[in-house]
Design an enzyme around this catalytic site. Structure first.
Site, PDB file in Angstrom:
ATOM      1  CG  HIS A 190      -2.311  -0.835   1.105  1.00  0.00           C
ATOM      2  ND1 HIS A 190      -3.270  -0.648   1.913  1.00  0.00           N
ATOM      3  CD2 HIS A 190      -2.079  -1.935   0.244  1.00  0.00           C
ATOM      4  CE1 HIS A 190      -4.289  -1.520   1.493  1.00  0.00           C
ATOM      5  NE2 HIS A 190      -3.411  -2.526   0.491  1.00  0.00           N
ATOM      6  CG  ASP A 191       5.202   3.194   1.788  1.00  0.00           C
ATOM      7  OD1 ASP A 191       4.616   4.510   1.738  1.00  0.00           O
ATOM      8  OD2 ASP A 191       6.155   3.143   1.560  1.00  0.00           O
ATOM      9  N   GLY A 251       4.507   6.249  -4.336  1.00  0.00           N
ATOM     10  CA  GLY A 251       5.780   5.458  -4.240  1.00  0.00           C
ATOM     11  C   GLY A 251       5.908   4.905  -2.873  1.00  0.00           C
ATOM     12  CG  ASP A 308       6.559   8.273   0.172  1.00  0.00           C
ATOM     13  OD1 ASP A 308       5.761   7.619   0.626  1.00  0.00           O
ATOM     14  OD2 ASP A 308       6.056   9.495   0.089  1.00  0.00           O
ATOM     15  CG  HIS A 328      -3.970 -11.882  -1.563  1.00  0.00           C
ATOM     16  ND1 HIS A 328      -5.089 -11.414  -2.148  1.00  0.00           N
ATOM     17  CD2 HIS A 328      -3.601 -10.475  -0.924  1.00  0.00           C
ATOM     18  CE1 HIS A 328      -5.124 -10.074  -2.316  1.00  0.00           C
ATOM     19  NE2 HIS A 328      -4.069  -9.564  -1.533  1.00  0.00           N
ATOM     20  CG  ASP A 341      -3.539 -20.233   0.300  1.00  0.00           C
ATOM     21  OD1 ASP A 341      -4.453 -20.994  -0.109  1.00  0.00           O
ATOM     22  OD2 ASP A 341      -2.222 -20.276   0.475  1.00  0.00           O
TER      23      ASP A 341
END
EC number: 1.11.1.7
Length: 328
Positions: free
Chosen positions: A75-76, A81, A83, A197, A248
């Site tokens: 997600h970052d 980007g 950061d 996942h 999973d």
């Protein structure tokens, strides 16, 4: 003598190759100025060890931090980007955006940063800590490690509104391709990275629409009937949407390729996952990754390095935060 020398060189090469194959995946960083393997070798030689120890301690206390940190890094990188902006706390920061509300593992990153500031003040960025920690969580769940290029600096801006372009649980393959392509990642990167996942969970509220009402039908017809009944029991129509279900099924805490096998059997939990099997653009890749001689681990390492170099801040830009949850 020439023949003997050639044979010696060949044997040396093969020995090195064997060490590489049996050690960690040899993924190389892309052409990003300022990031490289061993960036802290002289300025903070124990940096990676300190991060690894912090992740190990966090995992021992709560194994859920493994998928949490991996997802956090993803997600970052997908929002302006890699950061470290996902780590900043406060009103209207990325952490407050809907897709990020259930992220776990922030305390592990903070703990690593505290130890690094004691050992090497002002040297190691929070963005790098997160990239290293993501790799370490894969190892802890029985996956294969890789060399992480470091040298990122921390961003100073974190806005919840920037998280709108994160891949969503109802996205079609076409939409997912568009979001990945916008960041320089291809369709194979997409299918490989979503393979993360293989560990982790999703809340019932995220996918319950598939179980009871999809396009006028009683349930999503791509779900295996036996699996549908199982999910409906775990996630009743009017039940608690925060109840967590393994992404999973049957192997939710172990790094393996069973995630892809589940997709082939109609046992994908998220709609965005199951369409990777039903869409002809991605199905062949899923088939390759679920094969007995799967290259999933090597490919995941390569795609993670590619992703971790998205929009990095280097050189004189950005900063090295003193604490990861706030700009200096």
């Amino acid at each position: 003598m020439g023949l003997v020398r050639s044979l010696c060189l060949l044997i040396t090469f093969l020995n090195c190759l064997i060490i590489s194959v049996h050690g960690q995946a040899t993924a190389r960083p892309g052409p990003v100025s300022g990031t490289r393997i061993g960036f802290y070798l002289t300025t903070c030689p124990r940096a990676e060890t300190i991060v690894r120890n912090a992740v190990n301690a966090g995992f021992s206390s709560d194994p859920r931090i493994a998928p949490g940190i991996l997802r956090m890094h993803f997600h970052d990188c997908f929002v302006q980007g890699c950061d470290g902006s996902i780590l900043i706390s406060g009103a209207n920061t990325e952490r407050t955006a809907g897709p990020n509300l259930n992220l776990q593992g922030f305390e592990v990153i903070d703990n690593a940063k505290t130890q690094l500031e004691a050992a090497c003040p002002g040297v190691v960025s929070c963005a790098d800590i997160l990239a290293l920690a993501a790799r370490d969580t894969v190892i802890l769940t029985q996956g294969t490690g890789w060399q992480v290029p470091t040298g990122r600096r921390d961003g100073r801006v974190s806005l919840a509104s920037n998280a709108n372009n994160l891949p969503g649980p109802r996205d079609s393959v076409a939409v997912q391709q568009q979001k990945f392509s916008a960041l320089g990642l291809n369709t194979r990167d997409l299918v490989v990275l979503v393979g993360g996942h293989t560990i982790g969970t999703a809340g019932c509220g995220v996918f319950r629409n598939r179980l009871f009402n999809t396009t006028g039908q009683t349930a999503d017809p791509t779900i295996d009937p036996t699996f549908l009944a199982q999910l409906q029991t775990q996630c009743p129509q009017n039940g608690d949407g925060s109840v967590r279900v393994d992404l999973d099924t049957g192997s939710g805490s172990t790094w393996d390729t069973s995630y892809y096998n589940n997709l082939s059997r109609g046992r994908g939990v998220l709609q965005s996952d199951q369409v990777l099997w039903t869409d002809p653009a991605t199905r062949p890749i899923v088939q390759q990754l679920m094969a007995p001689r799967s290259t999933f681990n090597v490919e995941f390492a390569r795609s993670m390095v590619r992703m971790s170099n998205i929009g990095v801040v280097t050189g004189a830009n950005g900063e090295i935060r003193r604490v990861c949850s706030a700009v200096n």
